[in-house]
Scaffold this active site. Structure first.
Site, PDB file in Angstrom:
ATOM      1  N   GLU A  21       0.844  -1.202   0.000  1.00 52.52           N
ATOM      2  CA  GLU A  21       0.000   0.000   0.000  1.00 52.52           C
ATOM      3  C   GLU A  21       0.877   1.249   0.000  1.00 52.52           C
ATOM      4  O   GLU A  21       2.056   1.227   0.357  1.00 52.52           O
ATOM      5  CB  GLU A  21      -0.910  -0.018   1.235  1.00 52.52           C
ATOM      6  CG  GLU A  21      -1.887   1.137   1.368  1.00 52.52           C
ATOM      7  CD  GLU A  21      -2.876   1.242   0.231  1.00 52.52           C
ATOM      8  OE1 GLU A  21      -2.477   1.812  -0.811  1.00 52.52           O
ATOM      9  OE2 GLU A  21      -4.015   0.782   0.366  1.00 52.52           O
ATOM     10  N   ARG A 104      -6.770   0.877  12.060  1.00 52.66           N
ATOM     11  CA  ARG A 104      -5.383   1.121  11.658  1.00 52.66           C
ATOM     12  C   ARG A 104      -5.361   2.218  10.608  1.00 52.66           C
ATOM     13  O   ARG A 104      -6.380   2.511   9.971  1.00 52.66           O
ATOM     14  CB  ARG A 104      -4.732  -0.151  11.104  1.00 52.66           C
ATOM     15  CG  ARG A 104      -5.363  -0.698   9.828  1.00 52.66           C
ATOM     16  CD  ARG A 104      -4.535  -1.842   9.262  1.00 52.66           C
ATOM     17  NE  ARG A 104      -5.165  -2.507   8.130  1.00 52.66           N
ATOM     18  CZ  ARG A 104      -5.158  -2.081   6.874  1.00 52.66           C
ATOM     19  NH1 ARG A 104      -4.547  -0.933   6.588  1.00 52.66           N
ATOM     20  NH2 ARG A 104      -5.738  -2.764   5.909  1.00 52.66           N
ATOM     21  N   ASN A 106      -4.307   3.647   6.924  1.00 55.80           N
ATOM     22  CA  ASN A 106      -4.325   2.892   5.673  1.00 55.80           C
ATOM     23  C   ASN A 106      -3.665   3.582   4.492  1.00 55.80           C
ATOM     24  O   ASN A 106      -2.981   2.924   3.722  1.00 55.80           O
ATOM     25  CB  ASN A 106      -5.768   2.554   5.294  1.00 55.80           C
ATOM     26  CG  ASN A 106      -5.851   1.576   4.136  1.00 55.80           C
ATOM     27  OD1 ASN A 106      -5.198   0.548   4.157  1.00 55.80           O
ATOM     28  ND2 ASN A 106      -6.655   1.901   3.124  1.00 55.80           N
ATOM     29  N   GLU A 125     -12.354  -4.804   8.550  1.00 57.13           N
ATOM     30  CA  GLU A 125     -12.940  -4.447   7.256  1.00 57.13           C
ATOM     31  C   GLU A 125     -14.456  -4.557   7.223  1.00 57.13           C
ATOM     32  O   GLU A 125     -15.044  -4.910   6.206  1.00 57.13           O
ATOM     33  CB  GLU A 125     -12.316  -5.290   6.123  1.00 57.13           C
ATOM     34  CG  GLU A 125     -10.806  -5.147   6.033  1.00 57.13           C
ATOM     35  CD  GLU A 125     -10.195  -5.943   4.894  1.00 57.13           C
ATOM     36  OE1 GLU A 125     -10.951  -6.587   4.146  1.00 57.13           O
ATOM     37  OE2 GLU A 125      -8.956  -5.905   4.752  1.00 57.13           O
ATOM     38  N   ASN A 152      -9.776   5.007   1.659  1.00 59.20           N
ATOM     39  CA  ASN A 152      -8.585   4.991   0.808  1.00 59.20           C
ATOM     40  C   ASN A 152      -8.350   6.381   0.263  1.00 59.20           C
ATOM     41  O   ASN A 152      -9.254   7.202   0.168  1.00 59.20           O
ATOM     42  CB  ASN A 152      -8.709   3.964  -0.309  1.00 59.20           C
ATOM     43  CG  ASN A 152      -8.041   2.652   0.044  1.00 59.20           C
ATOM     44  OD1 ASN A 152      -6.817   2.582   0.147  1.00 59.20           O
ATOM     45  ND2 ASN A 152      -8.845   1.612   0.270  1.00 59.20           N
ATOM     46  N   ASP A 201      -9.816   1.299  -4.728  1.00 59.25           N
ATOM     47  CA  ASP A 201      -8.782   1.337  -3.703  1.00 59.25           C
ATOM     48  C   ASP A 201      -8.084   2.698  -3.783  1.00 59.25           C
ATOM     49  O   ASP A 201      -8.731   3.715  -3.994  1.00 59.25           O
ATOM     50  CB  ASP A 201      -7.826   0.154  -3.881  1.00 59.25           C
ATOM     51  CG  ASP A 201      -7.229  -0.318  -2.575  1.00 59.25           C
ATOM     52  OD1 ASP A 201      -6.553   0.491  -1.917  1.00 59.25           O
ATOM     53  OD2 ASP A 201      -7.410  -1.498  -2.212  1.00 59.25           O
TER      54      ASP A 201
END
Length: 296
Positions: A21, A104, A106, A125, A152, A201
């Site tokens: 990521e 968390r 991201n 999620e 995202n 994403d």
């Protein structure tokens, strides 16, 4: 329709990682930096020399971005940390959600004013506990968007006036106007993508203001005009693309991070390149990056 893709994507680092990521091209050392979330690492790839380096992180790492002091800010599960690649050390700066240990960090970006924007998400999620934050001048995180399960982005337009952020499970990409004080106004739907076409994403923006969206389980990357019109779909050899970054001396090399954590044994055998770092060439460059200078 004019296509910007000039070459086919090739794997340049065989990581076979569960979840890469946050790729970012760092001008000061002409290299790509990115994180591995599920096997916590910070990675650096120098395409000119081929050098590959990795550092262990003390928690799931969603992004690493350059700061004006010559170091980096890393987004870990426990919050924002200052990362020094010389020592490999991490120093906690701020935990935006001490009351949400199941969340968390991201993904993130830096706007043209040097402000850090980042998102949090439910590590499971499913729960709508993720939020987009801005790091304020006082070093505190300011919640700036309604909560969703998986955030995202964000990504910012070349003129610094529009911020894009993604509700991945909902399949929506939103656009907001960035006010002079850093607050977000006029939040509106930019595009929607049906789940059966892939989950949106990480976003990135090119020099023409077009928005690139990696598709998780969608086998590709989409490029949208600033008006939300689909201009091009770039096919990838793996099904989960988490984000792209523009790099190289002319910013016409696109790097793409990918994932394989959702694969069963059959899918893993069919996609041996999943979880690798890819690159390909394009006609339209990206936008020069900005180092974090606010709140750090």
């Amino acid at each position: 329709m004019t296509k910007v893709q000039k070459s086919e994507p090739v794997s340049v680092w065989d990581l076979a990682a569960p979840l890469l990521e946050g790729p970012i091209w760092v001008d000061r050392d002409q290299a790509l930096w990115f994180g591995c979330i599920k096997t916590p690492r910070v990675h650096r790839y120098d395409p000119a020399s081929g050098e590959r380096r990795s550092w262990a992180a003390p928690g799931q790492c969603g992004f690493v971005l350059p700061s004006a002091d010559g170091k980096f800010i890393a987004g870990l599960q426990t919050g924002l940390h200052r990362f020094d690649p010389v020592t490999g050390g991490f120093e906690l700066l701020v935990d935006p959600e001490p009351n949400l240990p199941g969340n968390r960090l991201n993904d993130a970006t830096v706007d043209s004013s040097g402000r850090l924007w980042f998102g949090t998400m439910d590590d499971g999620e499913s729960a709508a506990t993720g939020t987009i934050y801005r790091l304020g001048a006082d070093g505190r995180a300011v919640a700036s968007a309604p909560p969703v399960a998986i955030t995202n982005g964000p990504a910012v337009s070349p003129d610094g006036r529009t911020l894009y952020h993604v509700d991945t499970l909902g399949g929506h990409v939103y656009a907001c106007t960035i006010a002079d004080d850093g607050s977000l106004t006029d939040r509106r739907l930019f595009v929607s993508i049906p789940n059966d076409e892939g989950y949106p994403d990480g976003p990135a923006v090119d020099a023409e203001g077009c928005v690139w969206i990696g598709l998780y389980t969608g086998w590709g990357i989409r490029r949208y005009s600033p008006k939300g019109e689909l201009l091009e779909t770039l096919r990838m050899p793996v099904d989960a693309i988490t984000k792209v970054a523009f790099g190289g001396p002319d910013r016409r090399t696109v790097f793409a991070t990918t994932a394989n954590k959702h694969h069963d044994a059959e899918q893993a055998a069919a996609q041996p390149l999943a979880g690798n770092l890819f690159q390909f060439e394009v006609d339209v460059p990206g936008v020069a990056g900005t180092e974090i200078s606010v709140g750090v």
